[in-house]
Design a protein around this motif. Structure first.
Motif, short mmCIF file in Angstrom:
data_model
loop_
_atom_site.label_atom_id
_atom_site.label_comp_id
_atom_site.label_asym_id
_atom_site.label_seq_id
_atom_site.Cartn_x
_atom_site.Cartn_y
_atom_site.Cartn_z
N MET A 1 40.05 32.49 35.65
CA MET A 1 41.30 32.97 35.05
C MET A 1 41.41 34.49 35.24
SD MET A 1 42.61 32.68 31.08
CE MET A 1 42.64 30.90 31.17
N HIS A 2 42.55 34.94 35.78
CA HIS A 2 42.75 36.36 36.03
C HIS A 2 43.07 37.08 34.72
CE1 HIS A 2 44.26 40.07 37.78
NE2 HIS A 2 43.83 39.66 38.97
N PRO A 3 42.45 38.23 34.46
CA PRO A 3 42.69 38.91 33.19
C PRO A 3 44.09 39.49 33.03
CG PRO A 3 41.33 40.27 34.63
CD PRO A 3 41.45 38.93 35.29
N TRP A 4 44.79 39.71 34.14
CA TRP A 4 46.11 40.35 34.05
C TRP A 4 47.24 39.48 34.56
CZ3 TRP A 4 45.97 44.37 31.07
CH2 TRP A 4 44.82 45.13 30.99
N ILE A 5 46.95 38.57 35.49
CA ILE A 5 47.98 37.73 36.10
C ILE A 5 47.87 36.33 35.51
CG2 ILE A 5 48.99 36.86 38.21
CD1 ILE A 5 49.00 39.93 37.91
N GLU A 6 48.97 35.85 34.91
CA GLU A 6 48.95 34.54 34.26
C GLU A 6 49.12 33.40 35.25
OE1 GLU A 6 50.46 33.11 30.00
OE2 GLU A 6 52.10 33.76 31.31
N THR A 7 50.12 33.50 36.12
CA THR A 7 50.35 32.46 37.12
C THR A 7 50.78 33.10 38.43
OG1 THR A 7 52.66 32.17 36.42
CG2 THR A 7 51.03 30.69 35.44
N VAL A 61 56.46 35.26 46.94
CA VAL A 61 55.25 35.22 46.11
C VAL A 61 55.59 35.85 44.76
CG1 VAL A 61 52.90 36.09 45.84
CG2 VAL A 61 53.70 35.32 48.08
N ARG A 62 55.28 35.12 43.68
CA ARG A 62 55.59 35.61 42.34
C ARG A 62 54.30 35.71 41.52
NH1 ARG A 62 59.53 31.79 43.61
NH2 ARG A 62 61.69 32.54 43.54
N LEU A 63 54.06 36.87 40.94
CA LEU A 63 52.93 37.08 40.05
C LEU A 63 53.46 37.33 38.65
CD1 LEU A 63 51.58 37.46 42.82
CD2 LEU A 63 50.21 39.31 41.84
N ARG A 64 53.17 36.43 37.75
CA ARG A 64 53.64 36.52 36.36
C ARG A 64 52.57 37.23 35.54
NH1 ARG A 64 54.06 33.02 31.63
NH2 ARG A 64 56.13 33.19 30.69
N ILE A 65 52.91 38.39 35.01
CA ILE A 65 51.94 39.22 34.30
C ILE A 65 51.73 38.70 32.89
CG2 ILE A 65 51.48 41.57 33.47
CD1 ILE A 65 53.22 42.61 35.74
N ARG A 66 50.47 38.70 32.47
CA ARG A 66 50.17 38.27 31.10
C ARG A 66 50.79 39.22 30.09
NH1 ARG A 66 46.55 34.30 30.71
NH2 ARG A 66 45.27 33.83 32.54
N PRO A 67 51.18 38.70 28.92
CA PRO A 67 51.73 39.57 27.87
C PRO A 67 50.79 40.73 27.56
CG PRO A 67 52.03 37.27 27.27
CD PRO A 67 51.15 37.28 28.50
N GLY A 68 51.35 41.92 27.50
CA GLY A 68 50.56 43.12 27.24
C GLY A 68 50.04 43.79 28.48
N GLY A 69 50.24 43.18 29.66
CA GLY A 69 49.69 43.74 30.88
C GLY A 69 50.61 44.62 31.67
N VAL A 70 51.86 44.74 31.26
CA VAL A 70 52.84 45.48 32.06
C VAL A 70 52.54 46.97 32.09
CG1 VAL A 70 55.27 46.07 32.34
CG2 VAL A 70 54.61 43.75 31.65
N LEU A 117 48.66 41.76 46.74
CA LEU A 117 49.57 42.27 45.71
C LEU A 117 48.84 42.42 44.38
CD1 LEU A 117 52.37 43.10 44.82
CD2 LEU A 117 52.99 40.69 44.63
N SER A 118 48.03 41.44 44.02
CA SER A 118 47.27 41.50 42.78
C SER A 118 46.29 42.68 42.79
CB SER A 118 46.52 40.18 42.56
OG SER A 118 45.70 40.25 41.41
N ASP A 119 45.60 42.87 43.93
CA ASP A 119 44.65 43.98 44.04
C ASP A 119 45.35 45.33 43.89
OD1 ASP A 119 42.62 42.17 44.42
OD2 ASP A 119 42.51 42.44 46.60
N TYR A 120 46.54 45.43 44.47
CA TYR A 120 47.31 46.68 44.35
C TYR A 120 47.63 46.98 42.89
CZ TYR A 120 51.32 49.84 44.50
OH TYR A 120 52.18 50.89 44.27
#
Length: 233
Positions: A1-7, A61-70, A117-120
């Motif tokens: 599970m990614h700590p910042w990206i939900e889906t 490609v869509r990266l949905r950020i976890r709440p609080g991660g923006v 994109l996630s690494d960036y």
């Protein structure tokens, strides 16, 4: 599970109509057009549903950020992005332009593009993170199962404080977050409306229908039959 990206979603929708339900999350989107143009966009929290015809995109490609991660990832409070779509470069500068150009290399490898994109984004996370981030994530897990005052009491903070830090970190108020979460639970269920209302946390069926209509712009029955308002924008 990614700590910042939900889906992570690697392909665009293939149905004639794209349904965008209300969503308390902020999403980072990389897309290419048939002409080969590449851009990275940030879609802020969406307070109500949107419907439009599906665009012909060879890769998306869509990266949905976890709440609080923006704020850690983008350096911008999500309450400034509500119901908006903005270029990533307007938040992150010229490096985001270079990123969009780099991602073209992975047009045939969307999973790799998602990793790049996630690494960036995660490389931008500061070393120090505020303690209220953990509080917000706990509140997210509690809602919509509890009232805001109950969630605040359980966390040992005032309701006013929770409302303030929650809106800053997530982009919408705890109450609206709970409303959106309940409606998203309803979408796609095949149970009776009475059973669905109980499952999703509504007081009764009429409460479900009223909230659904307010956030989705249609009744649950109309939505279930595909009778939705369509915008081509």
């Amino acid at each position: 599970m990614h700590p910042w990206i939900e889906t992570v979603t690697l392909t665009p929708a293939t149905t004639p109509i794209t349904v965008l339900p209300p969503d308390p999350a902020t999403t980072v989107v990389w897309r290419m057009t048939p002409a080969g143009d590449s851009d990275v966009l940030v879609a802020g929290p969406r307070t109500t549903a949107a419907y439009h015809t599906t665009k012909d995109l060879p890769v998306c490609v869509r990266l949905r950020i976890r709440p609080g991660g923006v704020i850690p990832l983008l350096g911008t409070p999500p309450d400034q992005l509500v119901d908006q779509v903005v270029p990533l470069e307007s938040l992150c500068g010229a490096s985001a332009t270079s990123l969009a150009e780099q991602l073209v290399t992975y047009r045939n490898r969307p999973a790799r593009a998602a990793d790049v994109l996630s690494d960036y984004l995660t490389a931008r996370v500061p070393t120090y993170l505020p303690e209220r981030l953990a509080l917000v994530r706990t509140a997210v897990a509690d809602l919509p199962g509890r009232r805001v005052d109950e969630a605040a009491a359980r966390l040992g903070v005032s309701e006013r404080y929770l409302r303030r830090v929650f809106r800053q970190a997530v982009g919408v108020s705890p109450k609206h977050f709970a409303r959106i979460a309940r409606v998203r639970r309803v979408i796609g269920t095949r149970h009776s409306w009475a059973d669905t209302a109980a499952y999703a946390g509504y007081t009764d069926q009429s409460h479900l229908i009223a909230d659904f209509r307010a956030l989705m712009h249609v009744t649950p029955k109309a939505y279930a039959t595909g009778n939705v308002p369509l915008s081509t924008c």
